[in-house]
Design an enzyme around this catalytic site. Structure first.
Site, PDB file in Angstrom:
ATOM      1  CE  LYS A  71      -4.374  -1.508   2.002  1.00  0.00           C
ATOM      2  NZ  LYS A  71      -5.381  -1.293   3.036  1.00  0.00           N
ATOM      3  CG  ASP A 107      -8.553   1.006   3.205  1.00  0.00           C
ATOM      4  OD1 ASP A 107      -9.410   0.254   2.717  1.00  0.00           O
ATOM      5  OD2 ASP A 107      -7.334   0.741   3.235  1.00  0.00           O
TER       6      ASP A 107
HETATM    7  N1  LIG Z   1     -13.042  -3.726   7.326  1.00  0.00           N
HETATM    8  C1  LIG Z   1     -12.125  -3.374   6.451  1.00  0.00           C
HETATM    9  O1  LIG Z   1     -12.433  -2.950   5.307  1.00  0.00           O
HETATM   10  C2  LIG Z   1     -10.671  -3.394   6.829  1.00  0.00           C
HETATM   11  C3  LIG Z   1      -9.730  -2.670   6.076  1.00  0.00           C
HETATM   12  C4  LIG Z   1      -8.386  -2.701   6.474  1.00  0.00           C
HETATM   13  C5  LIG Z   1      -8.000  -3.475   7.570  1.00  0.00           C
HETATM   14  N2  LIG Z   1      -8.941  -4.185   8.263  1.00  0.00           N
HETATM   15  C6  LIG Z   1      -8.549  -4.987   9.433  1.00  0.00           C
HETATM   16  O2  LIG Z   1      -7.963  -4.105  10.376  1.00  0.00           O
HETATM   17  C7  LIG Z   1      -6.964  -4.760  11.124  1.00  0.00           C
HETATM   18  C8  LIG Z   1      -5.666  -3.930  11.100  1.00  0.00           C
HETATM   19  O3  LIG Z   1      -5.177  -3.835   9.767  1.00  0.00           O
HETATM   20  P1  LIG Z   1      -3.908  -2.914   9.399  1.00  0.00           P
HETATM   21  O4  LIG Z   1      -3.713  -3.023   7.935  1.00  0.00           O
HETATM   22  O5  LIG Z   1      -4.039  -1.574  10.005  1.00  0.00           O
HETATM   23  O6  LIG Z   1      -2.727  -3.706  10.165  1.00  0.00           O
HETATM   24  P2  LIG Z   1      -1.334  -3.123  10.685  1.00  0.00           P
HETATM   25  O7  LIG Z   1      -0.885  -1.973   9.863  1.00  0.00           O
HETATM   26  O8  LIG Z   1      -0.457  -4.327  10.811  1.00  0.00           O
HETATM   27  O9  LIG Z   1      -1.660  -2.556  12.173  1.00  0.00           O
HETATM   28  C9  LIG Z   1      -2.016  -3.432  13.217  1.00  0.00           C
HETATM   29  C10 LIG Z   1      -2.414  -2.627  14.458  1.00  0.00           C
HETATM   30  O10 LIG Z   1      -2.893  -3.560  15.444  1.00  0.00           O
HETATM   31  C11 LIG Z   1      -2.129  -3.409  16.641  1.00  0.00           C
HETATM   32  N3  LIG Z   1      -2.031  -4.719  17.303  1.00  0.00           N
HETATM   33  C12 LIG Z   1      -1.750  -5.911  16.723  1.00  0.00           C
HETATM   34  N4  LIG Z   1      -1.773  -6.904  17.642  1.00  0.00           N
HETATM   35  C13 LIG Z   1      -2.089  -6.300  18.842  1.00  0.00           C
HETATM   36  C14 LIG Z   1      -2.255  -6.790  20.167  1.00  0.00           C
HETATM   37  N5  LIG Z   1      -2.123  -8.087  20.458  1.00  0.00           N
HETATM   38  N6  LIG Z   1      -2.600  -5.894  21.135  1.00  0.00           N
HETATM   39  C15 LIG Z   1      -2.759  -4.578  20.847  1.00  0.00           C
HETATM   40  N7  LIG Z   1      -2.592  -4.064  19.616  1.00  0.00           N
HETATM   41  C16 LIG Z   1      -2.265  -4.908  18.618  1.00  0.00           C
HETATM   42  C17 LIG Z   1      -0.800  -2.867  16.191  1.00  0.00           C
HETATM   43  O11 LIG Z   1      -0.132  -2.257  17.291  1.00  0.00           O
HETATM   44  P3  LIG Z   1       1.454  -1.980  17.245  1.00  0.00           P
HETATM   45  O12 LIG Z   1       1.642  -0.696  16.519  1.00  0.00           O
HETATM   46  O13 LIG Z   1       1.840  -1.921  18.670  1.00  0.00           O
HETATM   47  O14 LIG Z   1       2.075  -3.161  16.530  1.00  0.00           O
HETATM   48  C18 LIG Z   1      -1.255  -1.865  15.121  1.00  0.00           C
HETATM   49  O15 LIG Z   1      -1.728  -0.695  15.708  1.00  0.00           O
HETATM   50  C19 LIG Z   1      -6.820  -6.159  10.500  1.00  0.00           C
HETATM   51  O16 LIG Z   1      -7.557  -7.056  11.276  1.00  0.00           O
HETATM   52  C20 LIG Z   1      -7.461  -5.999   9.131  1.00  0.00           C
HETATM   53  O17 LIG Z   1      -8.029  -7.209   8.644  1.00  0.00           O
HETATM   54  C21 LIG Z   1     -10.270  -4.148   7.926  1.00  0.00           C
END
Ligand SMILES: NC(=O)c1ccc[n+]([C@@H]2O[C@H](COP(=O)([O-])OP(=O)(O)OC[C@H]3O[C@@H](n4cnc5c(N)ncnc54)[C@H](OP(=O)(O)O)[C@@H]3O)[C@@H](O)[C@H]2O)c1
Length: 282
Positions: A71, A107
């Site tokens: 991305k 998004d």
């Molecule tokens: N509905 C939709 O259209 C849509 C679109 C995009 C994403 N999503 C979903 O959103 C989620 C995040 O996606 P992303 O692309 O933003 O991922 P990302 O960039 O990898 O970010 C992950 C986030 O989750 C936090 N995190 C992960 N494990 C954790 C834990 N055990 N305890 C507390 N915080 C934790 C991370 O914290 P740290 O910074 O401390 O690592 C970070 O803030 C995923 O589940 C994805 O499937 C949904």
């Protein structure tokens, strides 16, 4: 039943991993319903293959979606990017137009549409957990609106960095707190949005908040959509709070991409049902 022929146009999503993507099911449901001669596929593209893949799609595709891990790096290979994509610093939708590649980010718009189906945003106190890619899109989009944002994240300095960036780019102040303060700050919030992957399959028993921590008057949105009803949403329901699952954001970001690519008004119910069927069946 649509037939692929020599005039069928190509759309796709690129990422790695990509096997789990529900975008092909969602977009093909639209082409089928509206009888449009396009097909939407998914391609697993490794980081080192990205440049070659983009060169090929410039010739072969009408547009494509971009997901993890491309991305941000995709921006290097595009001719133009939209104001939103520039603010967010990431692209999830590319339009191929007159031999040009134009990047967008849908998004944040998708998340806000899903949120506004259930609640208004203006004047609200919004707590957001997470400072990853999805959070960036949502935070920047919300920062353009008249609301008060507090950001918490496990890695606190990432929340501070994102808040600083929003202030520099939009001159909007965002509060930051340690994740451990979430239970406390949620008491005064109107809306809570989980943008972390906490609760996502296979860790479906995880949640940042329990029912006893959640005020009844709050709206709880979880952008995780696998499972659709996360532990957080179950806890919020138990507390009597309004809930919003991750399907709306997913469908609306896809609908926005279709508007950009084809200028059509996408049948969001058809898209929602196609994804829902796939999620239930998986
Ligand atoms: N509905 C939709 O259209 C849509 C679109 C995009 C994403 N999503 C979903 O959103 C989620 C995040 O996606 P992303 O692309 O933003 O991922 P990302 O960039 O990898 O970010 C992950 C986030 O989750 C936090 N995190 C992960 N494990 C954790 C834990 N055990 N305890 C507390 N915080 C934790 C991370 O914290 P740290 O910074 O401390 O690592 C970070 O803030 C995923 O589940 C994805 O499937 C949904």
């Amino acid at each position: 039943m649509r037939h692929i022929n020599s005039k069928t146009g190509l759309f796709c999503v690129i990422g790695d991993p990509i096997e789990h993507s529900l975008s092909p099911i969602m977009h093909n449901s639209v082409f089928e319903k509206l009888n449009l001669n396009y097909v939407y596929l998914a391609f697993k593209i490794k980081k080192e293959e990205l440049e070659d893949a983009v060169k090929a799609f410039r010739i072969l595709a009408h547009g494509f979606n971009v997901t993890i891990p491309h991305k941000v790096s995709i921006i290097n290979y595009l001719d133009e990017i939209s104001k939103e994509a520039e603010l967010i610093g990431a692209v999830n939708t590319v339009k191929v137009y007159k031999n040009k590649l134009i990047g967008y980010n849908t998004d944040g718009i998708g998340a806000i549409k899903a949120l506004e189906e259930k609640t208004s945003i203006e004047g609200k106190k919004i707590v957001i957990a997470g400072a990853g890619g999805a959070s960036r899109a949502i935070v920047f989009q919300l920062a353009l609106r008249d609301c008060e944002i507090t950001l918490v994240n496990r890695t606190y300095k990432k929340a501070v960095y994102l808040a600083k960036e929003v202030d520099e780019k939009l001159n909007k102040k965002i509060k930051t707190e340690e994740l451990s303060k979430l239970k406390e700050i949620i008491k005064n919030a109107d809306i809570f949005i989980n943008t972390t992957s906490v609760g996502m399959y296979p860790n479906t028993n995880e949640t940042l908040l329990l029912a006893e921590d959640i005020p009844e008057k709050i709206v709880v949105m979880d952008i995780v959509y696998n499972p659709l009803k996360t532990r957080l949403l179950k806890e919020a329901e138990k507390a009597g709070a309004k809930t919003i699952d991750g399907l709306g954001m997913f469908v609306y970001q896809g609908a926005e991409a279709l508007r950009i690519w084809l200028g059509i008004e996408p049948p969001v119910d058809v898209m929602r049902n196609a994804v829902l069927k796939a999620l239930v069946g998986s």
